[in-house]
Design an enzyme around this catalytic site. Structure first.
Site, PDB file in Angstrom:
ATOM      1  N   THR A 137       1.223  -0.692   0.117  1.00  0.00           N
ATOM      2  CA  THR A 137       0.005   0.014   0.094  1.00  0.00           C
ATOM      3  C   THR A 137       0.713   1.221   0.179  1.00  0.00           C
ATOM      4  O   THR A 137       0.167   2.583   0.249  1.00  0.00           O
ATOM      5  CB  THR A 137      -1.166  -0.048   0.980  1.00  0.00           C
ATOM      6  OG1 THR A 137      -0.592   0.125   2.259  1.00  0.00           O
ATOM      7  CG2 THR A 137      -2.148  -0.990   1.325  1.00  0.00           C
TER       8      THR A 137
ATOM      9  N   SER B 194       4.787   7.513   8.850  1.00  0.00           N
ATOM     10  CA  SER B 194       4.229   7.052   7.948  1.00  0.00           C
ATOM     11  C   SER B 194       4.528   6.713   6.759  1.00  0.00           C
ATOM     12  O   SER B 194       6.175   6.822   6.573  1.00  0.00           O
ATOM     13  CB  SER B 194       3.059   9.201   7.594  1.00  0.00           C
ATOM     14  OG  SER B 194       3.636   9.299   6.661  1.00  0.00           O
ATOM     15  N   LYS B 195       3.910   6.089   5.750  1.00  0.00           N
ATOM     16  CA  LYS B 195       4.002   6.048   5.022  1.00  0.00           C
ATOM     17  C   LYS B 195       5.025   6.796   3.723  1.00  0.00           C
ATOM     18  O   LYS B 195       5.095   6.279   2.327  1.00  0.00           O
ATOM     19  CB  LYS B 195       3.043   4.685   3.891  1.00  0.00           C
ATOM     20  CG  LYS B 195       3.486   3.510   4.065  1.00  0.00           C
ATOM     21  CD  LYS B 195       2.956   2.217   4.025  1.00  0.00           C
ATOM     22  CE  LYS B 195       1.990   1.441   5.099  1.00  0.00           C
ATOM     23  NZ  LYS B 195       1.895   0.082   4.613  1.00  0.00           N
ATOM     24  N   SER B 196       4.248   8.471   3.892  1.00  0.00           N
ATOM     25  CA  SER B 196       4.807   9.063   3.114  1.00  0.00           C
ATOM     26  C   SER B 196       5.662   9.802   3.249  1.00  0.00           C
ATOM     27  O   SER B 196       6.621  10.828   1.777  1.00  0.00           O
ATOM     28  CB  SER B 196       3.605   9.804   2.430  1.00  0.00           C
ATOM     29  OG  SER B 196       3.055   9.659   3.867  1.00  0.00           O
TER      30      SER B 196
END
Ligand SMILES: [Zn+2]
Length: 264
Positions: A13, A231-233
């Site tokens: 994701t 976070s992944k971002s």
């Protein structure tokens, strides 16, 4: 002969970040120290948020970092390919009368715990209905390799577990428990953010017929300076960004190790 089998199980994701690198250090580190094996599993049960481009990027970044799964990548184990496996496992729970249909929306549920309001409604398993399994009251006790003895009470914490949601997607809790059992995972090594899931997964595994519970290790997470989870971002923690910024794989692994307190 007994051999440790553990897994690295990213969700496609998003891209890999330092938090994943920390997990990989623990997974491969513990496995290598014990002469165990590491399996790779793509946890893409969430069909809405997963993207093939993230899967490809994760594989490329892992290879660049030097984390190599022991069974190779052909075939790559993906949860999205395993519907038949989950159906079969569901059938076993159904046969024991543990499963019931539930049409509650997420909105209707205040908080994390499901109160079991559909248990005795006798709803049909029809499109638009989710499926839950009954979690009876009881204490789950396990020894975490880092945290020591942990006790949890899933019936109080989460109530009856959702196995398949109203859109027909298998849930994380169910897919992971089935996969860990059928892939013969002896050691589950993951971040402390998943600690609360362990009691319910132990309970579910027993209902599915798992005799030997896995051993667990929940490791510290890297936190941002304000205490939030990564976070992944985050541009400053993405493996791709760090690589493009000129870091070597060893630099990235060193950064992740230091950020989680390893090597002190
Ligand atoms: Zn319900």
């Amino acid at each position: 002969m007994y051999q440790m089998v553990t897994r690295f199980a990213p969700s496609p994701t998003g891209y890999l970040h330092l938090g994943h690198v920390v997990n990989a250090i623990y997974v491969w580190g513990v496995a290598r120290a014990a002469g165990g094996r590491v399996l790779l599993r793509m946890e893409d049960h969430d069909r809405i948020r997963c993207r093939p481009r993230y899967e490809a990027a994760i594989l490329e970044d892992l290879e660049w970092l030097g984390f190599e799964p022991d069974e190779g990548l052909r075939p790559l184990v993906r949860q999205s390919d395993r519907a038949h496996v989950y159906e079969e496992a569901l059938g076993r729970l159904r046969a024991a009368h543990h499963v019931y249909a539930c049409d509650c929306s997420r909105k209707q549920m205040a908080g994390e715990r499901y109160d079991g309001r559909c248990r005795d409604r006798g709803l049909r398993d029809a499109p638009g209905c989710g499926l839950r399994v009954r979690i009876e009251p009881g204490t789950e006790r396990f020894e975490d390799l880092l945290l020591g003895t942990i006790e949890q009470t899933p019936a109080d914490q989460c109530g009856d577990l959702l196995l398949r949601d109203r859109d027909g997607h298998w849930t994380y809790q169910f897919a992971v428990t089935v996969d860990d059992m059928l892939q013969g995972i002896t050691h589950v090594i993951r971040g402390a953010d998943l600690l609360a899931s362990t009691g319910r997964q132990l309970c579910l595994a027993r209902m599915l017929g798992r005799i030997d519970a896995p051993t667990y290790l929940h490791h510290p997470l890297i936190l941002k300076s304000n205490g939030e989870k990564l976070s992944k971002s985050s541009a400053d923690t993405g493996v791709r960004e760090l690589r493009q910024g000129g870091m070597t794989a060893a630099d990235v692994i060193g950064l992740a190790s230091a950020a989680t307190g390893l090597g002190k």
